[in-house]
Design a protein around this motif. Structure first.
Motif, PDB file in Angstrom:
ATOM      1  N   UNK A 161       0.332  -1.106 -55.809  1.00  0.00           N
ATOM      2  CA  UNK A 161      -0.364   0.060 -55.816  1.00  0.00           C
ATOM      3  C   UNK A 161       0.367   1.421 -55.988  1.00  0.00           C
ATOM      4  N   UNK A 162       1.428   1.282 -54.847  1.00  0.00           N
ATOM      5  CA  UNK A 162       2.263   2.448 -54.548  1.00  0.00           C
ATOM      6  C   UNK A 162       3.120   2.763 -55.620  1.00  0.00           C
ATOM      7  N   UNK A 163       3.774   1.806 -56.306  1.00  0.00           N
ATOM      8  CA  UNK A 163       4.496   1.860 -57.483  1.00  0.00           C
ATOM      9  C   UNK A 163       3.765   2.242 -58.719  1.00  0.00           C
ATOM     10  N   UNK A 195      -0.293  -3.639 -51.773  1.00  0.00           N
ATOM     11  CA  UNK A 195      -0.164  -2.166 -51.406  1.00  0.00           C
ATOM     12  C   UNK A 195       1.240  -1.619 -51.930  1.00  0.00           C
ATOM     13  N   UNK A 196       2.360  -2.527 -52.164  1.00  0.00           N
ATOM     14  CA  UNK A 196       3.504  -2.056 -52.642  1.00  0.00           C
ATOM     15  C   UNK A 196       3.170  -1.809 -54.253  1.00  0.00           C
ATOM     16  N   UNK A 223      -1.282  -8.960 -48.646  1.00  0.00           N
ATOM     17  CA  UNK A 223      -1.787  -7.372 -48.260  1.00  0.00           C
ATOM     18  C   UNK A 223      -0.868  -6.270 -48.773  1.00  0.00           C
ATOM     19  N   UNK A 224       0.348  -6.740 -48.318  1.00  0.00           N
ATOM     20  CA  UNK A 224       1.417  -5.886 -48.596  1.00  0.00           C
ATOM     21  C   UNK A 224       2.007  -5.777 -49.765  1.00  0.00           C
ATOM     22  N   UNK A 239      13.071  -3.064 -55.988  1.00  0.00           N
ATOM     23  CA  UNK A 239      12.886  -3.149 -54.401  1.00  0.00           C
ATOM     24  C   UNK A 239      11.707  -3.662 -53.701  1.00  0.00           C
ATOM     25  N   UNK A 240      10.409  -3.324 -54.641  1.00  0.00           N
ATOM     26  CA  UNK A 240       9.064  -3.568 -54.244  1.00  0.00           C
ATOM     27  C   UNK A 240       8.973  -4.988 -54.517  1.00  0.00           C
ATOM     28  N   UNK A 289      12.590   1.677 -57.168  1.00  0.00           N
ATOM     29  CA  UNK A 289      11.255   1.069 -56.227  1.00  0.00           C
ATOM     30  C   UNK A 289      10.344  -0.182 -56.996  1.00  0.00           C
ATOM     31  N   UNK A 328      11.075  -7.028 -51.827  1.00  0.00           N
ATOM     32  CA  UNK A 328      10.298  -6.949 -50.240  1.00  0.00           C
ATOM     33  C   UNK A 328       9.094  -7.992 -50.742  1.00  0.00           C
TER      34      UNK A 328
END
Lengths: 197, 197
Positions: B188-190, B185-186, B181-182, B169-170, B166, B173
């Motif tokens: 933050x998610x990881x 978010x990425x 913003x993406x 990949x993050x 991840x 991407x």
DNA sequence: TGTACATCAGTGAACGCGCGTTCACTGATGTAC
DNA sequence: TGTACATCAGTGAACGCGCGTTCACTGATGTAC
């Protein structure tokens, strides 16, 4: 060998984009020449510029087509999956990780920019970004029921984002490292993650 | 401008590899010519072949050096992190996602093969695979305390693998989609995923 | 230490190659009457 | 419907360019005496 009819010419143009999209995914944009694409359609290189302004213009259309067909393939996976059964996103992830043949290579990986350059410099950068966003949107819609607000992601949003990133990252590493046991472990890991959440 | 001393020549050779490694990461292997690399070291192109058999040979050494320096950078992150504090792997992930400048680009992404080709065809494929495995090993060692058996991963192994995939990949991407913003978010998610486990 | 010679790191022009693109040309298709 | 002409999809050779690589050459370095 003179002029083709208008309908035949239109057909030829579409064929060129389709062939280019496939060849670009198989061998990479840099490793496929305009002449090779034309030859694959039984034509010679000169006619190319009756249809496209440049190779870059073809790259843009080929990228868009590749992402469009990926979206259709994802829809098909969703539709084949039993509605009532387990997490449909999990089925997509499993399909995605399994389906690593050259012909079906995901445009997210095949067209990924190894290096980030200014958008204007890299052909198809805009189409890639749009395509990547569209696939992410589709995944998020299925996984968490809609697009999240990128500025304020919920926990469910974040989990879905991680799985998406891991799915892409796993296939990138798998095809690069090329060691079967690691590939299987990666797949098992992502599968586990997608089922648990 | 005649012959250089042996020690100076050795120094020049090392400089060429270092410069190439940096330029390759910044602009991509295909977009940096031998002449450019030599010019960046204040030399001309002809002398290159006194040191290397071909550009491909330089690519292999430059890849190895890039991964080696990445491993050192990771070690430094680990050593700076307070031993007793929170998950040190989490700190590495955060650093990895933040540190997206062109100069420090991770070789996992900068040298990633967009398309998989036969190993003999793609220069540096072996070095990339070895480097990727070494970074994964280092991550796994810190996260789950050692190399797992790829054939029989534990649940902890799988979780660590997902986070690693991840993380890569993050960033792939993020740099491709290029929408702030993406990206946030990425990240933050990881970050959330790595802390939770 | 000094001298004569061999070595070889670095020079810069040239070569060969593949590629994207251009261009004069061909002849079947489309169109006006 | 038939005829004369314009259009233009496709041809294939040629051009220009950048690149990896080669090569005859230079002159400081290394070495043997």
């Amino acid at each position: 060998m003179g002029r083709s009819s208008q309908s035949k010419a239109k057909e030829n143009r579409a064929q060129i984009v389709q062939t280019a999209s496939r060849m670009f995914r198989e061998a990479g944009v840099e490793n496929v020449s305009v002449a090779q694409i034309m030859a694959a359609n039984g034509m010679t290189v000169g006619g190319f510029y009756k249809h496209f302004e440049s190779k870059d213009a073809l790259i843009e259309e080929a990228f868009s087509l590749a992402f469009e067909q990926s979206r259709e393939a994802w829809d098909e996976v969703y539709s084949r999956a039993d509605e009532a059964s387990q997490d449909r996103a999990a089925i997509l992830v499993r399909q995605y990780l399994r389906n690593s043949s050259a012909k079906n290579r995901c445009p997210l990986l095949a067209f990924a920019p190894g290096v980030a350059v200014t958008e204007s410099e890299r052909p198809g950068a805009h189409e890639y970004a749009e395509g990547a966003k569209s696939l992410l949107d589709k995944f998020m819609k299925e996984k968490v029921g809609g697009l999240c607000d990128p500025a304020h992601p919920t926990d469910a949003d974040n989990e879905a984002l991680v799985i998406f990133a891991a799915m892409v990252g796993a296939r990138l590493l798998a095809q690069s490292v090329g060691q079967q046991s690691w590939i299987q472990a990666m797949e098992a890991a992502v599968n586990m993650a997608v089922i648990k959440h």
